[in-house]
Design an enzyme around this catalytic site. Structure first.
Site, PDB file in Angstrom:
ATOM      1  N   THR A 189       0.811  -1.219   0.000  1.00  0.00           N
ATOM      2  CA  THR A 189       0.000   0.000   0.000  1.00  0.00           C
ATOM      3  C   THR A 189       0.843   1.268   0.000  1.00  0.00           C
ATOM      4  O   THR A 189       0.325   2.374  -0.139  1.00  0.00           O
ATOM      5  CB  THR A 189      -0.956   0.022   1.215  1.00  0.00           C
ATOM      6  OG1 THR A 189      -0.186  -0.210   2.399  1.00  0.00           O
ATOM      7  CG2 THR A 189      -2.019  -1.050   1.104  1.00  0.00           C
ATOM      8  N   LYS A 194      -4.000  -2.940   7.424  1.00  0.00           N
ATOM      9  CA  LYS A 194      -4.773  -2.581   6.223  1.00  0.00           C
ATOM     10  C   LYS A 194      -5.424  -3.805   5.579  1.00  0.00           C
ATOM     11  O   LYS A 194      -5.814  -3.768   4.408  1.00  0.00           O
ATOM     12  CB  LYS A 194      -3.870  -1.852   5.222  1.00  0.00           C
ATOM     13  CG  LYS A 194      -3.392  -0.509   5.788  1.00  0.00           C
ATOM     14  CD  LYS A 194      -2.976   0.460   4.730  1.00  0.00           C
ATOM     15  CE  LYS A 194      -2.647   1.820   5.372  1.00  0.00           C
ATOM     16  NZ  LYS A 194      -1.977   2.731   4.466  1.00  0.00           N
ATOM     17  N   THR A 198      14.406  -2.958  -0.011  1.00  0.00           N
ATOM     18  CA  THR A 198      14.714  -1.876   0.932  1.00  0.00           C
ATOM     19  C   THR A 198      16.211  -1.596   1.094  1.00  0.00           C
ATOM     20  O   THR A 198      17.002  -2.509   1.294  1.00  0.00           O
ATOM     21  CB  THR A 198      14.135  -2.230   2.313  1.00  0.00           C
ATOM     22  OG1 THR A 198      12.783  -2.618   2.146  1.00  0.00           O
ATOM     23  CG2 THR A 198      14.242  -1.062   3.269  1.00  0.00           C
ATOM     24  N   GLU A 199      16.553  -0.306   1.055  1.00  0.00           N
ATOM     25  CA  GLU A 199      17.927   0.140   1.254  1.00  0.00           C
ATOM     26  C   GLU A 199      18.056   0.747   2.649  1.00  0.00           C
ATOM     27  O   GLU A 199      17.096   1.300   3.170  1.00  0.00           O
ATOM     28  CB  GLU A 199      18.244   1.208   0.193  1.00  0.00           C
ATOM     29  CG  GLU A 199      19.659   1.726   0.249  1.00  0.00           C
ATOM     30  CD  GLU A 199      19.957   2.769  -0.828  1.00  0.00           C
ATOM     31  OE1 GLU A 199      19.098   3.040  -1.682  1.00  0.00           O
ATOM     32  OE2 GLU A 199      21.076   3.310  -0.784  1.00  0.00           O
ATOM     33  N   TYR A 237      21.388  -3.182 -15.248  1.00  0.00           N
ATOM     34  CA  TYR A 237      20.532  -2.851 -16.401  1.00  0.00           C
ATOM     35  C   TYR A 237      21.394  -2.610 -17.628  1.00  0.00           C
ATOM     36  O   TYR A 237      21.082  -3.037 -18.740  1.00  0.00           O
ATOM     37  CB  TYR A 237      19.678  -1.603 -16.132  1.00  0.00           C
ATOM     38  CG  TYR A 237      18.896  -1.601 -14.843  1.00  0.00           C
ATOM     39  CD1 TYR A 237      18.630  -2.778 -14.136  1.00  0.00           C
ATOM     40  CD2 TYR A 237      18.401  -0.404 -14.319  1.00  0.00           C
ATOM     41  CE1 TYR A 237      17.921  -2.758 -12.950  1.00  0.00           C
ATOM     42  CE2 TYR A 237      17.680  -0.376 -13.135  1.00  0.00           C
ATOM     43  CZ  TYR A 237      17.454  -1.552 -12.454  1.00  0.00           C
ATOM     44  OH  TYR A 237      16.758  -1.516 -11.278  1.00  0.00           O
ATOM     45  N   GLU A 254      31.821  -5.696  -7.556  1.00  0.00           N
ATOM     46  CA  GLU A 254      32.305  -4.361  -7.257  1.00  0.00           C
ATOM     47  C   GLU A 254      33.225  -4.447  -6.050  1.00  0.00           C
ATOM     48  O   GLU A 254      33.339  -5.502  -5.421  1.00  0.00           O
ATOM     49  CB  GLU A 254      31.140  -3.387  -7.014  1.00  0.00           C
ATOM     50  CG  GLU A 254      30.292  -3.729  -5.798  1.00  0.00           C
ATOM     51  CD  GLU A 254      29.060  -2.827  -5.652  1.00  0.00           C
ATOM     52  OE1 GLU A 254      28.501  -2.404  -6.666  1.00  0.00           O
ATOM     53  OE2 GLU A 254      28.684  -2.557  -4.505  1.00  0.00           O
ATOM     54  N   HIS A 284      27.106   2.330  -2.269  1.00  0.00           N
ATOM     55  CA  HIS A 284      26.612   1.132  -1.594  1.00  0.00           C
ATOM     56  C   HIS A 284      27.323   0.977  -0.248  1.00  0.00           C
ATOM     57  O   HIS A 284      28.530   1.176  -0.162  1.00  0.00           O
ATOM     58  CB  HIS A 284      26.910  -0.127  -2.420  1.00  0.00           C
ATOM     59  CG  HIS A 284      26.091  -0.219  -3.670  1.00  0.00           C
ATOM     60  ND1 HIS A 284      26.534  -0.882  -4.786  1.00  0.00           N
ATOM     61  CD2 HIS A 284      24.873   0.262  -3.968  1.00  0.00           C
ATOM     62  CE1 HIS A 284      25.613  -0.807  -5.737  1.00  0.00           C
ATOM     63  NE2 HIS A 284      24.594  -0.113  -5.266  1.00  0.00           N
TER      64      HIS A 284
END
Lengths: 386, 289
Positions: free
Chosen positions: B17, B43, B97-98, B159, B209, B247
């Site tokens: 939501t 909810k 989530t970060e 991407y 990385e 990051h």
């Protein structure tokens, strides 16, 4: 978030980890008074900056009289201290810690950190205190004792004993030693630390264990539940452009090169820095404007990149995903109109709605150099720095 | 075939939501994903475009047969959301989530392992099996159905790589962003093991990385156990030590984690490492072609 040694020692005191008697001073007179209050006949004056190796740069000095403490403080305050960890530009000293100087019999390294591979906290100890733990790990890994912690259990007594006996502390120090490890882990766990380090932990001539130095690095992501720790942040320790960027939710790191970059996404930003180097130039910064870059953020990004006087070209590298290239191109055009840009700007757009995005750039009366691919962007950067 | 998710995945969205949750749920549905339920405590009884919302995962699973979860819950509440998903017996949890505190993840990751739940992320773009199912925030249209597996620690860089693969005519079986945090649920090796077993994955692209040693561990695994060709790239050759590059997990520490070390280890493991990102599609065509 890193803090100063004197702040870390205040936290240690609250957690009953013994530290030398001392206090922080912002001027020579304060420093002299602190020495008088502590008493004794020898004091140490330590420059407070967020970087190690201070002794090598003249940031740790011994004084034999309170007047000498004042004089040394006078010399240190305001000086730019260069250590192996500050980089060539150094850091300005704004405070000094004045402490009793102690007769050291033995030195240990002790620390608490996160072991990424094992995915748990690790307590680390070595009998070769004072030396950088990383150098030691590389040269003599057998000199380091480690205990991995089950977070559901905490630090059991036997693991604390393993550390104490593992580094060869005298039997008479077992109680005090295990106490230090217990409290060290409590600091680490309860305050959401990435790293807590005592280097060195010393044994004095009269067999007291004391934290002679103190280093704490907090997890930024956990600061929301430790609001009181935010007061310990020293904005002077941050690079001014980085500080400015963080106010606008931009992830910017200043580097030493001359081609600025603006990218959406951290991984792509790092890859773009590498591309600048491969094109024969050096990246002036890391800048991730994030997945939801608005015109305002792009504008601010330009201003921050151009705040670095070394920048003589900019590469914008955007891979449009959910956030479409046409929206981003409009943002770049609007932002460029607001900021007077006197250096060449290469724009590489790809991904969702790339054609519309490129047309927007082409139609604007701004002088963008448009690149199609990463390889093309590299070639065009090479041309502007040649 | 694919790994982790396919046409039979019945996805549940935690935080459906919220702004991010509802936006990306619609994107996943538009891609063809079966989103069967949403969960937002308090909810229950509401809905999003006809997708029923429940108060608890237990209830959502009972009523809809959901078998995987996608999490958009804000960082202070995300660790709890991950544990609820694992405790409900869902085989797969993907957490976008970060900014979750590292201490929370140090507790959550072992908990999920005990529940035999595969956690992807946090701080990741999610998982996509092109043409079948999307459980994440990546743009679906740059992907193409095919036989190359992709594993990466980042978002837009993935991407870029996927786009190059697609442009080179190389489709993907499954693409996974494992996340940019220091403590994540699944490693490169965890994903390589799944790709090794997947008959429709013919090769893998591994995007690393700076920071940690996960790439080195993966390189050893590939050398000793992995039967398919691997093309690799590592971002951050020019990253300075001691700085977190966006990051939370991208930091070169005194104990290593540099791009150069990773590239050397990957080459030793027989991985075809590309140094110029722009040439990845071309290299992949040669290796997988």
């Amino acid at each position: 978030m890193k803090i100063h040694e004197y702040q870390a020692k205040e936290i240690f005191s609250k957690f009953a980890i013994p530290v030398p008697r001392g206090s922080v001073a912002q001027n020579a007179e304060e420093a002299r008074k602190i020495a008088e209050e502590i008493g004794g006949s020898r004091w140490v004056v330590k420059a407070q900056i967020h970087a190690g190796g201070r002794g090598k740069g003249g940031g740790v000095r011994i004084a034999e009289t309170p007047e000498a403490v004042g004089k040394i403080a006078q010399e240190m305050l305001g000086m730019t201290l260069v250590t192996p960890q500050t980089g060539p530009q150094g850091r300005q000293v704004r405070a000094v810690l004045v402490e009793e100087a102690l007769a050291v019999k033995q030195e240990f390294y002790v620390g608490a950190a996160v072991d990424r591979a094992r995915q748990c906290p690790v307590l680390i100890a070595s009998a070769e205190g004072g030396m950088g733990i990383e150098e030691l790990a590389a040269s003599r890994p057998e000199a380091i004792v480690r205990e991995w912690i089950d977070m559901g259990i905490g630090l059991p007594a036997f693991q604390a004993r393993n550390l104490v006996f593992g580094v060869g502390m005298d039997a008479g120090l077992v109680r005090a030693g295990t106490g230090v490890f217990n409290q060290l882990y409590k600091v680490f766990e309860s305050l959401d630390c990435m790293l807590v380090e005592i280097n060195p932990l010393i044994v004095t001539e009269d067999n007291q264990l004391l934290a002679l130095d103190a280093k704490i690095d907090f997890d930024d992501n956990a600061l929301y539940r430790h609001k009181d720790l935010l007061e310990l942040d020293d904005p002077n320790e941050q690079e001014p452009l980085e500080r400015e960027a963080s106010h606008h939710r931009l992830n910017y790191i200043r580097l030493e090169g001359d081609v600025g970059i603006m990218v959406n996404g951290a991984g792509l930003a790092m890859a773009t820095m590498d591309l600048i180097k491969q094109a024969g130039a050096r990246p002036a910064n890391f800048l991730d404007v994030g997945g939801g870059a608005t015109t305002e953020m792009v504008t601010k990004g330009f201003e921050i990149i151009l705040g670095d006087e070394n920048v003589r070209g900019i590469l914008i590298n955007i891979f449009g995903g959910i956030l479409r290239c046409d929206v981003l191109a409009n943002g770049v055009v609007e932002a460029a109109k607001k900021v007077a840009i006197k250096v060449p700007v290469v724009v590489r757009l790809d991904g969702t709605n790339v054609e519309e995005g490129r047309q927007i750039l082409a139609r604007s009366d701004l002088d963008f150099i448009v690149a199609d691919t990463m390889a093309d962007a590299a070639a065009k950067v090479r041309a502007i720095v040649a | 075939m694919s790994i982790l998710i396919d046409k039979d995945t019945r996805l549940l969205v935690q935080g459906i939501t919220g702004r991010e949750g509802s936006f990306h749920t619609r994107q996943c549905v538009a891609y063809g994903t079966h989103v069967v339920a949403g969960v937002t405590p308090g909810k229950g009884g509401q809905g999003l475009d006809g997708i029923p919302v429940f108060n608890t995962i237990g209830e959502a699973v009972d009523r809809t047969g959901a078998n995987a979860s996608l999490i958009f819950v804000p960082s202070p509440f995300a660790p709890d959301a991950i544990m609820e998903s694992g405790a409900a017996g869902l085989g797969l949890t993907v957490c976008i989530t970060e900014g979750i505190p590292i201490k929370d993840m140090l507790k959550v990751v072992p908990f999920l392992k005990r529940k035999n739940c595969c956690l992807i992320g946090p701080n990741c773009p999610g998982v996509i099996s092109p043409g079948r199912c999307k459980a994440g925030i990546m743009p679906g249209q740059i992907h193409k159905e095919g036989s190359v597996g992709v594993i990466s620690r980042s978002g837009t860089l993935t991407y870029e790589v996927v786009h190059q693969l697609t442009q080179s005519g190389l489709g993907q079986s499954t693409c996974i962003g494992i996340g940019g945090d220091p403590i994540i649920g699944s490693s490169f090796v965890d994903m390589l093991k799944l790709f090794d077993q997947d008959p429709d994955t013919e090769g893998v692209v591994l995007i690393g990385e700076i920071g940690g040693h996960d790439e080195e561990t993966a390189a050893e695994y590939i050398r000793d156990h992995f039967s398919k060709p691997v093309v690799g790239f590592v971002a951050g050759l020019t990253a300075p030590p001691g700085k977190r590059m966006g990051h939370a997990g991208a930091i070169i520490s005194g104990s290593g984690g540099t791009a150069a070390e990773k590239i050397a280890a990957m080459r030793k493991g027989g991985i075809h490492v590309v140094e110029h990102l722009g040439e990845l599609g071309k290299e992949a065509s040669e290796v997988f072609g």
